[in-house]
Design a protein around this motif. Structure first.
Motif, PDB file in Angstrom:
ATOM      1  N   PRO A   1       0.826  -1.211   0.000  1.00 29.44           N
ATOM      2  CA  PRO A   1       0.000   0.000   0.000  1.00 29.44           C
ATOM      3  C   PRO A   1       0.862   1.262   0.000  1.00 29.44           C
ATOM      4  CG  PRO A   1      -0.670  -1.541   1.723  1.00 29.44           C
ATOM      5  CD  PRO A   1       0.642  -2.028   1.187  1.00 29.44           C
ATOM      6  N   ALA A   2       0.240   2.386  -0.349  1.00 23.05           N
ATOM      7  CA  ALA A   2       0.933   3.673  -0.311  1.00 23.05           C
ATOM      8  C   ALA A   2       1.457   3.931   1.100  1.00 23.05           C
ATOM      9  CB  ALA A   2      -0.023   4.790  -0.724  1.00 23.05           C
ATOM     10  N   PRO A   3       2.654   4.496   1.233  1.00 20.78           N
ATOM     11  CA  PRO A   3       3.212   4.745   2.568  1.00 20.78           C
ATOM     12  C   PRO A   3       2.382   5.763   3.338  1.00 20.78           C
ATOM     13  CG  PRO A   3       4.530   5.829   0.894  1.00 20.78           C
ATOM     14  CD  PRO A   3       3.556   4.968   0.158  1.00 20.78           C
ATOM     15  N   ARG A   4       2.390   5.645   4.665  1.00 19.92           N
ATOM     16  CA  ARG A   4       1.634   6.582   5.504  1.00 19.92           C
ATOM     17  C   ARG A   4       2.403   7.887   5.642  1.00 19.92           C
ATOM     18  NH1 ARG A   4       0.875   8.274  10.720  1.00 19.92           N
ATOM     19  NH2 ARG A   4      -1.254   8.336  11.514  1.00 19.92           N
ATOM     20  N   ALA A   5       1.740   8.994   5.376  1.00 14.18           N
ATOM     21  CA  ALA A   5       2.376  10.299   5.478  1.00 14.18           C
ATOM     22  C   ALA A   5       2.555  10.700   6.937  1.00 14.18           C
ATOM     23  CB  ALA A   5       1.535  11.350   4.754  1.00 14.18           C
ATOM     24  N   ASP A   6       3.410  11.676   7.165  1.00 10.28           N
ATOM     25  CA  ASP A   6       3.626  12.225   8.498  1.00 10.28           C
ATOM     26  C   ASP A   6       2.320  12.821   9.034  1.00 10.28           C
ATOM     27  OD1 ASP A   6       5.707  13.295  10.556  1.00 10.28           O
ATOM     28  OD2 ASP A   6       4.514  15.064  10.004  1.00 10.28           O
ATOM     29  N   ASP A   7       2.148  12.801  10.352  1.00  9.48           N
ATOM     30  CA  ASP A   7       0.913  13.303  10.958  1.00  9.48           C
ATOM     31  C   ASP A   7       0.609  14.732  10.537  1.00  9.48           C
ATOM     32  OD1 ASP A   7       0.656  10.903  12.187  1.00  9.48           O
ATOM     33  OD2 ASP A   7       0.956  11.627  14.240  1.00  9.48           O
ATOM     34  N   ALA A   8       1.616  15.594  10.496  1.00 10.04           N
ATOM     35  CA  ALA A   8       1.389  16.992  10.148  1.00 10.04           C
ATOM     36  C   ALA A   8       0.880  17.120   8.713  1.00 10.04           C
ATOM     37  CB  ALA A   8       2.680  17.799  10.325  1.00 10.04           C
ATOM     38  N   VAL A   9       1.426  16.311   7.802  1.00  9.15           N
ATOM     39  CA  VAL A   9       0.980  16.337   6.407  1.00  9.15           C
ATOM     40  C   VAL A   9      -0.454  15.823   6.303  1.00  9.15           C
ATOM     41  CG1 VAL A   9       1.422  15.432   4.090  1.00  9.15           C
ATOM     42  CG2 VAL A   9       3.341  16.055   5.565  1.00  9.15           C
ATOM     43  N   LEU A  10      -0.762  14.763   7.049  1.00  5.37           N
ATOM     44  CA  LEU A  10      -2.131  14.234   7.046  1.00  5.37           C
ATOM     45  C   LEU A  10      -3.126  15.265   7.554  1.00  5.37           C
ATOM     46  CD1 LEU A  10      -1.517  10.628   8.417  1.00  5.37           C
ATOM     47  CD2 LEU A  10      -2.456  11.201   6.173  1.00  5.37           C
ATOM     48  N   LEU A  11      -2.800  15.903   8.654  1.00  4.33           N
ATOM     49  CA  LEU A  11      -3.717  16.895   9.221  1.00  4.33           C
ATOM     50  C   LEU A  11      -3.948  18.039   8.260  1.00  4.33           C
ATOM     51  CD1 LEU A  11      -2.347  16.864  12.873  1.00  4.33           C
ATOM     52  CD2 LEU A  11      -4.676  16.226  12.186  1.00  4.33           C
ATOM     53  N   ASP A  12      -2.897  18.492   7.582  1.00  6.43           N
ATOM     54  CA  ASP A  12      -3.048  19.570   6.597  1.00  6.43           C
ATOM     55  C   ASP A  12      -3.937  19.132   5.436  1.00  6.43           C
ATOM     56  OD1 ASP A  12      -1.470  21.254   8.073  1.00  6.43           O
ATOM     57  OD2 ASP A  12       0.349  20.962   6.870  1.00  6.43           O
ATOM     58  N   GLN A  13      -3.747  17.899   4.970  1.00  5.43           N
ATOM     59  CA  GLN A  13      -4.521  17.393   3.831  1.00  5.43           C
ATOM     60  C   GLN A  13      -6.003  17.299   4.182  1.00  5.43           C
ATOM     61  OE1 GLN A  13      -2.759  16.303   0.899  1.00  5.43           O
ATOM     62  NE2 GLN A  13      -4.691  16.160  -0.167  1.00  5.43           N
ATOM     63  N   PHE A  14      -6.308  16.763   5.353  1.00  6.50           N
ATOM     64  CA  PHE A  14      -7.711  16.638   5.768  1.00  6.50           C
ATOM     65  C   PHE A  14      -8.327  18.004   6.029  1.00  6.50           C
ATOM     66  CE2 PHE A  14      -6.597  12.266   6.168  1.00  6.50           C
ATOM     67  CZ  PHE A  14      -7.769  11.532   6.246  1.00  6.50           C
ATOM     68  N   ALA A  15      -7.559  18.901   6.649  1.00  3.80           N
ATOM     69  CA  ALA A  15      -8.081  20.237   6.941  1.00  3.80           C
ATOM     70  C   ALA A  15      -8.387  20.993   5.656  1.00  3.80           C
ATOM     71  CB  ALA A  15      -7.076  21.014   7.791  1.00  3.80           C
ATOM     72  N   ALA A  16      -7.522  20.884   4.650  1.00  8.62           N
ATOM     73  CA  ALA A  16      -7.733  21.579   3.385  1.00  8.62           C
ATOM     74  C   ALA A  16      -8.994  21.088   2.685  1.00  8.62           C
ATOM     75  CB  ALA A  16      -6.519  21.392   2.477  1.00  8.62           C
TER      76      ALA A  16
END
Length: 336
Positions: free
Chosen positions: A272-287
């Motif tokens: 599977p695609a690698p898991r991104a860093d927490d900060a990147v994930l939070l930014d992606q979901f927030a956007a």
């Protein structure tokens, strides 16, 4: 833009057979820079074919019949002389390139090639890798992604294409990634988890949709997969798996050997695609205005990681991911 300079845009109508013996469907055919895009009556893409991989099944006959691979897993009938002429011109160009090194479509790569080869004498292979990634044009990335998707489908089965489900999936893509946010497809089986292919193609296993009753979980898989791209270039991953010789081949000919792409497709199915860093994930979901909690809890049943993400999440969201009707349609995307 298209692969031929004389056409800024080229479209026609054709008849598509999704598989041998399947009911024919009328589709709009768009001739692109690296791919042939087939869209249904609502304008949603149903499949992408790699132009360089195109096969003509009935030379000098009308209607012309094309397939995306030697096995003719799908076929497309075209009557339009202008479209046929454009496709045959591309096929002749590809055939003429076979005995000798080809070229990437953008002339700028030659300057990058000379620089990269000169630096490779003194730098580690990693420097050459970065140079290669920087000069590969978007159209070539899309071509590699479309080719990989075709190879992945040989293992997983063809992408799910129920019309109502495909429309709902398109609206989800627009909601999460924007209209220019690439492509999302669903395959019926065989994937270990979501994938991100070169050219912006996100591949979801059917299981990610069937395993939940909350569309926010599926949206989370899309956003988390998109976030992985910000930390791990899928073309970089492909080249590292293929080896340094493939990097040189890409620089000097503009191509990646078919066997290397097939190896990568088999690797991706199980990785599977690698898991991104927490900060990147939070930014992606927030956007995107999507709560991260449903996806985090579904991906982390034990709760240790999800609790950290949920605690750091901003409170505001942008409303439902999908309407109830679209969610029901998306759950049935693999019916046909």
């Amino acid at each position: 833009m298209t692969a031929l300079k004389e056409f800024a845009r080229l479209e026609t109508i054709g008849t598509w057979h999704p598989e041998p013996g399947a009911e024919p469907r009328s589709v709009t055919i768009s001739f692109g820079e690296a791919t042939l895009v087939l869209c249904d009556d609502s304008g949603l893409p149903v499949t992408h074919w790699s132009l360089p991989a195109l096969h003509r099944l009935n030379p000098n006959q009308r209607p012309a019949i094309y397939a995306p691979d030697e096995e003719a897993s799908e076929t497309l009938e075209i009557d339009d002389d202008t479209m046929i002429g454009a496709l045959e011109k591309v096929r002749r160009a590809v055939a003429a390139r076979q005995p000798r090194p080809g070229r990437l479509r953008q002339g700028a790569i030659w300057g990058g090639t000379a620089l990269a080869l000169g630096l490779a004498v003194f730098w580690l292979p990693g420097a050459l890798m970065q140079q290669t990634l920087s000069v590969v044009p978007p159209g070539k990335r899309s071509e590699f992604g479309a080719t990989l998707l075709g190879m992945v489908q040989e293992i997983t089965g063809p992408t799910c294409r129920d019309p109502l489900g495909s429309e709902a999936l398109g609206r989800m893509r627009d909601r999460l990634l924007g209209r220019g946010g690439g492509q999302i497809v669903v395959v019926p089986e065989g994937l270990a988890g979501p994938l991100y292919l070169p050219g912006g193609i996100i591949v979801l296993p059917q299981e990610t949709i069937e395993a939940t009753e909350d569309p926010a979980v599926v949206a989370g898989h899309v956003l988390a997969t998109a976030a992985s791209r910000k930390e791990s270039d899928p073309l970089d991953d492909l080249l590292r798996e293929a080896g340094f010789g493939t990097v040189l081949r890409l620089l000097t000919t503009g191509d990646i050997p078919t066997e290397k792409l097939q190896q990568q497709a088999r690797h991706l199915v199980n990785t599977p695609a690698p898991r991104a860093d927490d900060a990147v994930l939070l930014d992606q979901f927030a956007a995107a205005g999507v709560p991260i909690g449903p996806w985090a809890r579904a991906s982390d049943p034990d709760g240790a990681i999800s609790a950290v993400l949920v605690a750091a999440e901003p409170a505001a969201t942008a409303g439902p991911v999908l309407s109830d009707g679209d969610w029901v349609s998306l759950q049935g995307i693999c019916r046909n």
